[in-house]
Design a protein around this motif. Structure first.
Motif, mmCIF file in Angstrom:
data_model
loop_
_atom_site.group_PDB
_atom_site.id
_atom_site.type_symbol
_atom_site.label_atom_id
_atom_site.label_comp_id
_atom_site.label_asym_id
_atom_site.label_seq_id
_atom_site.Cartn_x
_atom_site.Cartn_y
_atom_site.Cartn_z
ATOM 1 N N UNK A 167 0.802 -1.208 0.000
ATOM 2 C CA UNK A 167 0.000 0.000 0.000
ATOM 3 C C UNK A 167 0.838 1.263 0.000
ATOM 4 N N UNK A 168 0.190 2.406 0.187
ATOM 5 C CA UNK A 168 0.907 3.682 0.145
ATOM 6 C C UNK A 168 1.979 3.771 1.238
ATOM 7 N N UNK A 169 3.042 4.485 0.920
ATOM 8 C CA UNK A 169 4.116 4.681 1.895
ATOM 9 C C UNK A 169 3.587 5.330 3.167
ATOM 10 N N UNK A 170 2.619 6.226 3.019
ATOM 11 C CA UNK A 170 2.055 6.920 4.183
ATOM 12 C C UNK A 170 1.545 5.938 5.233
ATOM 13 N N UNK A 171 0.959 4.829 4.785
ATOM 14 C CA UNK A 171 0.430 3.840 5.724
ATOM 15 C C UNK A 171 1.559 3.255 6.567
ATOM 16 N N UNK A 172 2.668 2.915 5.926
ATOM 17 C CA UNK A 172 3.800 2.344 6.670
ATOM 18 C C UNK A 172 4.402 3.368 7.618
ATOM 19 N N UNK A 173 4.526 4.609 7.154
ATOM 20 C CA UNK A 173 5.065 5.662 8.024
ATOM 21 C C UNK A 173 4.146 5.859 9.225
ATOM 22 N N UNK A 174 2.840 5.870 8.971
ATOM 23 C CA UNK A 174 1.871 6.106 10.050
ATOM 24 C C UNK A 174 1.908 4.996 11.092
ATOM 25 N N UNK A 175 2.221 3.784 10.667
ATOM 26 C CA UNK A 175 2.276 2.635 11.576
ATOM 27 C C UNK A 175 3.703 2.397 12.067
ATOM 28 N N UNK A 176 4.420 3.476 12.315
ATOM 29 C CA UNK A 176 5.856 3.401 12.634
ATOM 30 C C UNK A 176 6.153 2.546 13.847
ATOM 31 N N UNK A 177 5.234 2.476 14.792
ATOM 32 C CA UNK A 177 5.515 1.713 16.007
ATOM 33 C C UNK A 177 5.591 0.210 15.747
ATOM 34 N N UNK A 178 5.052 -0.255 14.611
ATOM 35 C CA UNK A 178 5.087 -1.680 14.290
ATOM 36 C C UNK A 178 6.504 -2.170 14.026
ATOM 37 N N UNK A 179 7.378 -1.300 13.553
ATOM 38 C CA UNK A 179 8.759 -1.685 13.239
ATOM 39 C C UNK A 179 9.757 -1.170 14.280
ATOM 40 N N UNK A 180 9.265 -0.417 15.222
ATOM 41 C CA UNK A 180 10.090 0.198 16.261
ATOM 42 C C UNK A 180 10.681 -0.885 17.165
#
Length: 197
Positions: A139-152
């Motif tokens: 999906x859009x990059x914005x979605x991954x950026x918005x869910x930043x805590x998932x990769x934190x």
């Protein structure tokens, strides 16, 4: 496996996609095995190609502000590795710089990343870097950026710090209100050697 100096010399002599590069090959990157932070960008712009210094432009100023670091820290290879998906300037298209050349990452990325055993934080900038470093992201990059805590705390996906994204920043005020302060704290802890894992 070649020694690190031999590998870096080979990368700097690379001509894999020379015929497709409008200004010819000039790999621009920064790497030392002790680096704890990796900046995984897209490809050098024209100004960076001419100077040979990664992020030697306005987007670099914004990126350093997001990270909360000085140029001295950012350009210390013992602290920060800078390894774009495409190491050379790919040229300009109708809507800005062209994507990183597709030959580059398959040839050099894994051998170079293997020389960075101490990484604690990878900053993934833009969709091409996301495709490599977060292969399950869709999906859009914005979605991954918005869910930043998932990769934190090991990986943070960022929009490109280019002025072309000023509109994106205006429409996504949470980025500078929430993510940037957390990123600055994480970067400071990693550089100070106080960050867990």
């Amino acid at each position: 496996m070649p020694t690190l100096p031999a590998l870096l010399a080979e990368v700097r002599r690379c001509t894999l996609c020379a015929e497709s590069l409008p200004l010819g090959p000039r790999p621009v990157f920064q790497l030392h095995p002790r680096a704890r932070i990796l900046v995984a960008g897209q490809a050098p712009g024209k100004k960076v190609h001419l100077s040979g210094v990664p992020f030697d432009d306005a987007s670099g100023q914004r990126l350093r502000a997001w990270m909360g670091v000085s140029p001295d820290t950012f350009y210390d290879p013992h602290q920060v590795a800078i390894l774009p998906m495409g190491l050379c300037y790919p040229g300009t298209g109708p809507s800005g710089d062209l994507p990183p050349r597709p030959e580059c990452a398959p040839a050099w990325r894994q051998p170079l990343l293997a020389r960075l055993p101490d990484l604690q934080l990878t900053l993934v900038i833009g969709q091409y870097a996301r495709a490599w470093h977060v292969p399950g992201a869709r999906g859009p990059l914005t979605v991954t950026v918005r869910q930043w805590q998932a990769l934190w705390p090991g990986v943070v996906v960022l929009p490109h710090p280019s002025g072309r994204n000023n509109g994106w920043l205006r429409h996504n005020p949470w980025f500078e209100a929430e993510l940037v302060p957390a990123l600055r704290a994480r970067v400071a802890a990693v550089l100070a050697g106080t960050a867990p894992g």
